[in-house]
Write an enzyme that holds these catalytic residues in place. Structure first.
Site, PDB file in Angstrom:
ATOM      1  CE  LYS A  59       0.007  -0.465   4.914  1.00  0.00           C
ATOM      2  NZ  LYS A  59      -0.310  -1.459   5.930  1.00  0.00           N
TER       3      LYS A  59
ATOM      4  CE1 TYR B 190       9.856  32.041   3.083  1.00  0.00           C
ATOM      5  CE2 TYR B 190      10.300  29.682   2.929  1.00  0.00           C
ATOM      6  CZ  TYR B 190       9.855  30.868   2.354  1.00  0.00           C
ATOM      7  OH  TYR B 190       9.424  30.867   1.074  1.00  0.00           O
TER       8      TYR B 190
END
Ligand SMILES: *Cc1c(COP(=O)(O)O)cnc(C)c1O
Length: 385
Positions: free
Chosen positions: A36, A259
Site C-alpha cells: 500500500k 524563513y
C-alpha cells in the site's frame, strides 16, 4: 551520471534478498506483501513485479485505485482497508479481494456478485484489540457463520491486526492472539474451512512464531527496515534519497539563513543550498536538527527546511561545487543516515518518512548497481534507462 535534482534509488537486488531472507524464515506459510501507499513510497508496481518474480503469494493495498494499479500482476490483491458501497461493482468485476467487517456491506456485495454472476472472495477482519477496523471479536464467530451462508461470497481468509507487536512487553499481543485463536478453534469445531488465517505484521514475524498461522503480512521488513531493534531476519534498506547542491555562498558572522531567521551564523560560513524540501517529503521538523552526507561527511541542516530547498553548512568540506551529490537517506563512504534516524529526529516512525517522499521525486531502480528504470509518479511514466 543521474540527471535529477532529487531522486530516490531503489535497490531491487536488496529487495529480492530481503524477500528471500523473510521466506527462509517461514515454513509452509504464504506471504501477503503490504505494498500500500506506493509500497511505502518505494513504488507499488515496480516493487510488486519483483516480489511476484520471487514468488510472493498475494499483495495488500489500501484502496481500489491501488488495486487497479496492480491488477496486471495477476496475483491476488487484498484490499486491507474498508471499501465503500460505490467500490463494489469494480471489486466484483475485477476480482479484487475486499476486507469485510459488517453485514450491510456483505449484503450489498452478495447482491452485486449475483447481478454479475461472479463469485467474490473476501477476507474478514476481526478487531481483537487494535481498535481501528474489523468486526468486534465477541461477535466475530456469529458474523462469520452468517456470511458463510451467502451463495456468492467465499470467505477466503480471516485476519486480525496487532496494536503493538513491536513492544518489548508482548502481553497485549498475546491477548489479541488468544482472542483470535479462540475464533479459529471455534470455526474448526464447526468444520467451517477457511483458506487463510493471518495476523503477523513485520514485528510479529520477527518475534512471534505462534502468530504465523498459514499466512503473514510483512511490509516494513520487505523494504529493509525494522519495526524496532534488529532481530533474527536479516534485511537491509532498499531505498536511498539523493539530492544535489544547487547554490553555494559564504555568509558572514551574524547573517541569517531561511524563513523565520532561526539560524544565525556564529562565524564566516559556507552555505550550500540543496534541491530538496518538504514539498519532496523531507520533514520540516529536520530544520536546524537533521544532517545530510556530502563527500562522505555529515553536515548539519541550518535554518528552516523550505518547500523546495534546504540549506546545509559545508564550511568543513573541501572542493565543494554546484551539482555535487547529497545523500539525505542512505550510505556514503563510512557514513549512513537511515530512515530510522530521520524518523527519530522528526519524532515519527520510518514508515512515515519513506511513504511521505512525494511524487515530485522520481524513483530510479537499480539492478546489480546499475540504474535500469526511471519512474515518475507525477506523469506515471516509467522508462528504461
Ligand atoms: C500495513 C499493514 C501490514 C504491514 O505492516 P508492517 O509493520 O509494515 O509489516 C500488515 N497488516 C495490515 C493490515 C496492514 O495494514
Amino acid at each position: 551520471m543521474i540527471e535529477e535534482r532529487t531522486w530516490v534509488v531503489i535497490n531491487l537486488d536488496k529487495l529480492r534478498n530481503n524477500f528471500r531472507n523473510i521466506k527462509r524464515h517461514l515454513i509452509n506459510v504464504k506471504i501477503l506483501g503490504a505494498v500500500k501507499a506506493e509500497a511505502y513510497g518505494h513504488g507499488g508496481i515496480e516493487v510488486s513485479k519483483v516480489l511476484k518474480e520471487e514468488g510472493i503469494d498475494a499483495v495488500g493495498v489500501a484502496s481500489v485505485e491501488e488495486a487497479v494499479n496492480l491488477k496486471s500482476l495477476g496475483i491476488p490483491i487484498i484490499i486491507l482497508s474498508p471499501t465503500f458501497s460505490f467500490d463494489i461493482p469494480i471489486i466484483v468485476d475485477e476480482g479484487f479481494i475486499p476486507t469485510v467487517t459488517y453485514t450491510s456491506f456483505a449484503n450489498q456485495l452478495e447482491k452485486e456478485a449475483e447481478r454479475q454472476q461472479k463469485r467474490v472472495k473476501i477476507h474478514i477482519e476481526i478487531d481483537t484489540g487494535m481498535g481501528r477496523t474489523g468486526v468486534q471479536y465477541p461477535e466475530a464467530l456469529q458474523f462469520i457463520c452468517e456470511i458463510q451462508k451467502k451463495k456468492w461470497i467465499k470467505i477466503d481468509g480471516i485476519f486480525t491486526h496487532f496494536a503493538e507487536a513491536e513492544s518489548n512487553d508482548k502481553s497485549f499481543t498475546y491477548l489479541q492472539l488468544e482472542r483470535f485463536n479462540h475464533i479459529v478453534n471455534s470455526l474448526q469445531e464447526k468444520a467451517i474451512s477457511i483458506s487463510y488465517y493471518h495476523t503477523a505484521n513485520s514485528a510479529a514475524i520477527l518475534n512471534m512464531k505462534s502468530s504465523y498461522f498459514n499466512m503473514v503480512r510483512p511490509g516494513l521488513l520487505l523494504y529493509g527496515l525494522y519495526p524496532k531493534e534488529k532481530k533474527n531476519v536479516d534485511v537491509s534498506p532498499i531505498m536511498s534519497l539523493k539530492s544535489r547542491i544547487c547554490y553555494l555562498k559564504w555568509i558572514d558572522k551574524g547573517d541569517s539563513v531561511s524563513y523565520g531567521r532561526t539560524y544565525k551564523a556564529k562565524k564566516r560560513t559556507n552555505v550550500a543550498t540543496i534541491s530538496i524540501g518538504y514539498g519532496d517529503g523531507l520533514p520540516r521538523t529536520l530544520s536546524d536538527k537533521g544532517e545530510v552526507i556530502i563527500k562522505g561527511k555529515r553536515v548539519p541542516i541550518i535554518g528552516n527546511v523550505c518547500m523546495d530547498l534546504t540549506m546545509v553548512d559545508v564550511t568543513d568540506i573541501d572542493g565543494i561545487k554546484i551539482g555535487d551529490e547529497v545523500t539525505v537517506i542512505g550510505k556514503e563512504g563510512n557514513e549512513e543516515i537511515t530512515a530510522d534516524e530521520v524518523a527519530r529526529i522528526s519524532k515519527t516512525i520510518s514508515y512515515e518518512i519513506t511513504s511521505n517522499i512525494g511524487p515530485r521525486v522520481p524513483r530510479i531502480y537499480t539492478e546489480k548497481g546499475i540504474p535500469i528504470l526511471r519512474k515518475s509518479l507525477i506523469s506515471g511514466n516509467c522508462v528504461n534507462i
